[in-house]
Design a protein around this motif. Structure first.
Motif, PDB file in Angstrom:
ATOM      1  N   THR A 196      34.182  12.478 -14.445  1.00 32.69           N
ATOM      2  CA  THR A 196      33.331  12.228 -15.615  1.00 32.69           C
ATOM      3  C   THR A 196      32.460  11.006 -15.362  1.00 32.69           C
ATOM      4  N   LEU A 197      33.030   9.994 -14.738  1.00 32.78           N
ATOM      5  CA  LEU A 197      32.246   8.802 -14.406  1.00 32.78           C
ATOM      6  C   LEU A 197      31.094   9.169 -13.478  1.00 32.78           C
ATOM      7  N   LYS A 198      31.370  10.012 -12.500  1.00 32.74           N
ATOM      8  CA  LYS A 198      30.308  10.429 -11.570  1.00 32.74           C
ATOM      9  C   LYS A 198      29.177  11.154 -12.298  1.00 32.74           C
ATOM     10  N   ARG A 199      29.530  11.998 -13.257  1.00 33.99           N
ATOM     11  CA  ARG A 199      28.538  12.812 -13.952  1.00 33.99           C
ATOM     12  C   ARG A 199      27.817  12.062 -15.070  1.00 33.99           C
ATOM     13  N   GLN A 200      28.527  11.125 -15.703  1.00 35.99           N
ATOM     14  CA  GLN A 200      27.979  10.495 -16.898  1.00 35.99           C
ATOM     15  C   GLN A 200      27.984   8.962 -16.807  1.00 35.99           C
ATOM     16  N   ALA A 201      27.744   8.434 -15.639  1.00 31.89           N
ATOM     17  CA  ALA A 201      27.832   6.985 -15.434  1.00 31.89           C
ATOM     18  C   ALA A 201      26.926   6.213 -16.390  1.00 31.89           C
ATOM     19  N   THR A 202      25.699   6.653 -16.555  1.00 34.61           N
ATOM     20  CA  THR A 202      24.755   5.939 -17.416  1.00 34.61           C
ATOM     21  C   THR A 202      25.257   5.880 -18.849  1.00 34.61           C
TER      22      THR A 202
ATOM     23  N   ASP B 226      27.862   2.947 -23.325  1.00 29.44           N
ATOM     24  CA  ASP B 226      28.941   2.832 -24.313  1.00 29.44           C
ATOM     25  C   ASP B 226      29.765   1.565 -24.073  1.00 29.44           C
ATOM     26  N   LEU B 227      30.010   1.252 -22.815  1.00 34.43           N
ATOM     27  CA  LEU B 227      30.783   0.059 -22.459  1.00 34.43           C
ATOM     28  C   LEU B 227      30.078  -1.208 -22.938  1.00 34.43           C
TER      29      LEU B 227
ATOM     30  N   GLU C  84      34.639  -2.320 -24.865  1.00 37.69           N
ATOM     31  CA  GLU C  84      35.997  -1.822 -24.637  1.00 37.69           C
ATOM     32  C   GLU C  84      36.141  -1.374 -23.181  1.00 37.69           C
ATOM     33  N   PRO C  85      37.126  -1.903 -22.447  1.00 33.65           N
ATOM     34  CA  PRO C  85      37.318  -1.478 -21.061  1.00 33.65           C
ATOM     35  C   PRO C  85      37.564   0.024 -20.955  1.00 33.65           C
ATOM     36  N   VAL C  86      37.188   0.585 -19.825  1.00 32.01           N
ATOM     37  CA  VAL C  86      37.395   2.008 -19.576  1.00 32.01           C
ATOM     38  C   VAL C  86      38.350   2.135 -18.391  1.00 32.01           C
ATOM     39  N   LEU C  87      39.427   2.867 -18.599  1.00 33.21           N
ATOM     40  CA  LEU C  87      40.373   3.134 -17.524  1.00 33.21           C
ATOM     41  C   LEU C  87      39.912   4.393 -16.807  1.00 33.21           C
TER      42      LEU C  87
ATOM     43  N   LEU D 244      36.943  -0.334 -15.737  1.00 33.75           N
ATOM     44  CA  LEU D 244      35.526  -0.638 -15.813  1.00 33.75           C
ATOM     45  C   LEU D 244      35.365  -1.579 -17.002  1.00 33.75           C
ATOM     46  N   VAL D 245      34.883  -2.796 -16.735  1.00 33.26           N
ATOM     47  CA  VAL D 245      34.746  -3.787 -17.806  1.00 33.26           C
ATOM     48  C   VAL D 245      33.341  -4.363 -17.818  1.00 33.26           C
ATOM     49  N   ASP D 246      32.934  -4.833 -18.966  1.00 28.24           N
ATOM     50  CA  ASP D 246      31.636  -5.466 -19.138  1.00 28.24           C
ATOM     51  C   ASP D 246      31.563  -6.729 -18.279  1.00 28.24           C
TER      52      ASP D 246
END
Length: 85
Positions: free
Chosen positions: A8-14, A19-20, A25-28, A39-41
């Motif tokens: 999902t990260l590969k397809r929707q990175a932007t 959203d981040l 909010e961190p993303v696991l 993935l953190v700000d």
């Protein structure tokens, strides 16, 4: 905490990054059902790094005290005066 597959990260990175930045909010990120990365700000990451540096300095100070590597108040002032001049 938000959890995303690596695919999902590969397809929707932007979108995930947008959203981040909005939510902070961190993303696991998971691979094959297992946690792989967070993935953190950028601002949050830098804040955590600063906090970690402070905690490490406190730990070094505590270790020095346990080893007896301490100075009296007068000795400390003398050493600091050399740095401040």
């Amino acid at each position: 905490m938000r959890v995303e597959l690596v695919t999902t990260l590969k397809r929707q990175a932007t979108k995930i990054l947008a959203d981040l930045h909005t939510s902070k909010e961190p993303v696991l990120i998971t691979e094959h059902g297992q946690p792989s990365a967070y993935l953190v700000d950028v601002d949050d990451y830098e804040f955590m790094q600063q906090r970690m540096a402070i905690l490490e300095a406190v730990a070094r100070g505590e270790q020095a005290i346990r080893k007896g590597n301490i100075f009296s108040n007068v000795e400390a002032k003398e050493k600091m005066n050399k740095w401040l001049k």
